[in-house]
Design a protein around this motif. Structure first.
Motif, PDB file in Angstrom:
ATOM      1  N   MET A   1       0.816  -1.186   0.000  1.00 30.74           N
ATOM      2  CA  MET A   1       0.000   0.000   0.000  1.00 30.74           C
ATOM      3  C   MET A   1       0.870   1.265   0.000  1.00 30.74           C
ATOM      4  N   GLN A   2       1.910   1.293   0.829  1.00 34.86           N
ATOM      5  CA  GLN A   2       2.755   2.474   0.899  1.00 34.86           C
ATOM      6  C   GLN A   2       3.529   2.697  -0.393  1.00 34.86           C
ATOM      7  N   MET A   3       3.958   1.620  -1.046  1.00 36.02           N
ATOM      8  CA  MET A   3       4.674   1.782  -2.311  1.00 36.02           C
ATOM      9  C   MET A   3       3.749   2.398  -3.353  1.00 36.02           C
ATOM     10  N   GLY A   4       2.495   1.983  -3.356  1.00 32.17           N
ATOM     11  CA  GLY A   4       1.527   2.543  -4.299  1.00 32.17           C
ATOM     12  C   GLY A   4       1.311   4.021  -4.056  1.00 32.17           C
ATOM     13  N   ARG A   5       1.205   4.405  -2.792  1.00 36.12           N
ATOM     14  CA  ARG A   5       1.059   5.835  -2.461  1.00 36.12           C
ATOM     15  C   ARG A   5       2.318   6.596  -2.824  1.00 36.12           C
ATOM     16  N   GLY A   6       3.454   5.969  -2.617  1.00 36.27           N
ATOM     17  CA  GLY A   6       4.715   6.606  -2.988  1.00 36.27           C
ATOM     18  C   GLY A   6       4.782   6.871  -4.483  1.00 36.27           C
ATOM     19  N   ALA A   7       4.313   5.913  -5.264  1.00 40.72           N
ATOM     20  CA  ALA A   7       4.293   6.076  -6.724  1.00 40.72           C
ATOM     21  C   ALA A   7       3.366   7.223  -7.119  1.00 40.72           C
ATOM     22  N   GLU A   8       2.223   7.316  -6.456  1.00 40.89           N
ATOM     23  CA  GLU A   8       1.291   8.419  -6.736  1.00 40.89           C
ATOM     24  C   GLU A   8       1.939   9.767  -6.428  1.00 40.89           C
ATOM     25  N   GLU A   9       2.635   9.831  -5.308  1.00 40.52           N
ATOM     26  CA  GLU A   9       3.321  11.072  -4.934  1.00 40.52           C
ATOM     27  C   GLU A   9       4.401  11.426  -5.958  1.00 40.52           C
ATOM     28  N   MET A  10       5.105  10.419  -6.427  1.00 40.56           N
ATOM     29  CA  MET A  10       6.136  10.651  -7.439  1.00 40.56           C
ATOM     30  C   MET A  10       5.514  11.206  -8.722  1.00 40.56           C
ATOM     31  N   HIS A  11       4.372  10.653  -9.128  1.00 39.62           N
ATOM     32  CA  HIS A  11       3.690  11.150 -10.325  1.00 39.62           C
ATOM     33  C   HIS A  11       3.230  12.601 -10.120  1.00 39.62           C
ATOM     34  N   ARG A  12       2.728  12.912  -8.925  1.00 38.28           N
ATOM     35  CA  ARG A  12       2.322  14.294  -8.642  1.00 38.28           C
ATOM     36  C   ARG A  12       3.527  15.228  -8.699  1.00 38.28           C
ATOM     37  N   GLY A  13       4.653  14.774  -8.178  1.00 39.24           N
ATOM     38  CA  GLY A  13       5.871  15.572  -8.240  1.00 39.24           C
ATOM     39  C   GLY A  13       6.305  15.817  -9.671  1.00 39.24           C
ATOM     40  N   ALA A  14       6.191  14.785 -10.505  1.00 38.83           N
ATOM     41  CA  ALA A  14       6.548  14.924 -11.919  1.00 38.83           C
ATOM     42  C   ALA A  14       5.605  15.915 -12.605  1.00 38.83           C
ATOM     43  N   ASP A  15       4.325  15.852 -12.271  1.00 40.12           N
ATOM     44  CA  ASP A  15       3.364  16.800 -12.847  1.00 40.12           C
ATOM     45  C   ASP A  15       3.731  18.234 -12.466  1.00 40.12           C
ATOM     46  N   GLU A  16       4.109  18.429 -11.211  1.00 40.66           N
ATOM     47  CA  GLU A  16       4.494  19.773 -10.761  1.00 40.66           C
ATOM     48  C   GLU A  16       5.756  20.247 -11.484  1.00 40.66           C
ATOM     49  N   MET A  17       6.691  19.347 -11.718  1.00 34.64           N
ATOM     50  CA  MET A  17       7.900  19.713 -12.459  1.00 34.64           C
ATOM     51  C   MET A  17       7.545  20.174 -13.872  1.00 34.64           C
TER      52      MET A  17
END
Length: 78
Positions: A1-17
Motif C-alpha cells: 500500500m505504501q509503495m503505491g502511495r509513494g508512486a502516486e506522490e512521485m507522479h504528482r511531483g513529476a506533474d508539478e515539475m
C-alpha cells in the motif's frame, strides 16, 4: 500500500515539475523568480531559468518512469 502511495506522490511531483517547466517559459515569471531568489541572497540568471525548463521536463519523465516501476512492484507484492 505504501509503495503505491509513494508512486502516486512521485507522479504528482513529476506533474508539478512539468507545470514549473511551462511557467519558466514565461519571461514575466522568470523575472519574478529572479527577484525572489535575489531577495533570498541567491543569484539566478534568465539564461539559467530558460535552460532549466527542458531539464525539468526530462527529470519529470524519469520520475514518472521510476514511479511506474514502483507501482508495478507494489502490485506484485500484494
Amino acid at each position: 500500500m505504501q509503495m503505491g502511495r509513494g508512486a502516486e506522490e512521485m507522479h504528482r511531483g513529476a506533474d508539478e515539475m512539468r507545470r514549473e517547466a511551462v511557467r519558466l517559459r514565461d519571461p514575466a515569471y522568470r523575472v519574478e523568480v529572479i527577484a525572489r531568489n535575489r531577495a533570498q541572497g541567491h543569484t539566478t540568471t534568465d539564461a539559467e531559468l530558460i535552460a532549466l525548463s527542458p531539464r525539468l521536463v526530462e527529470r519529470a519523465a524519469e520520475l514518472d518512469r521510476r514511479a511506474d516501476e514502483l507501482a508495478a512492484r507494489a502490485k506484485r507484492s500484494i
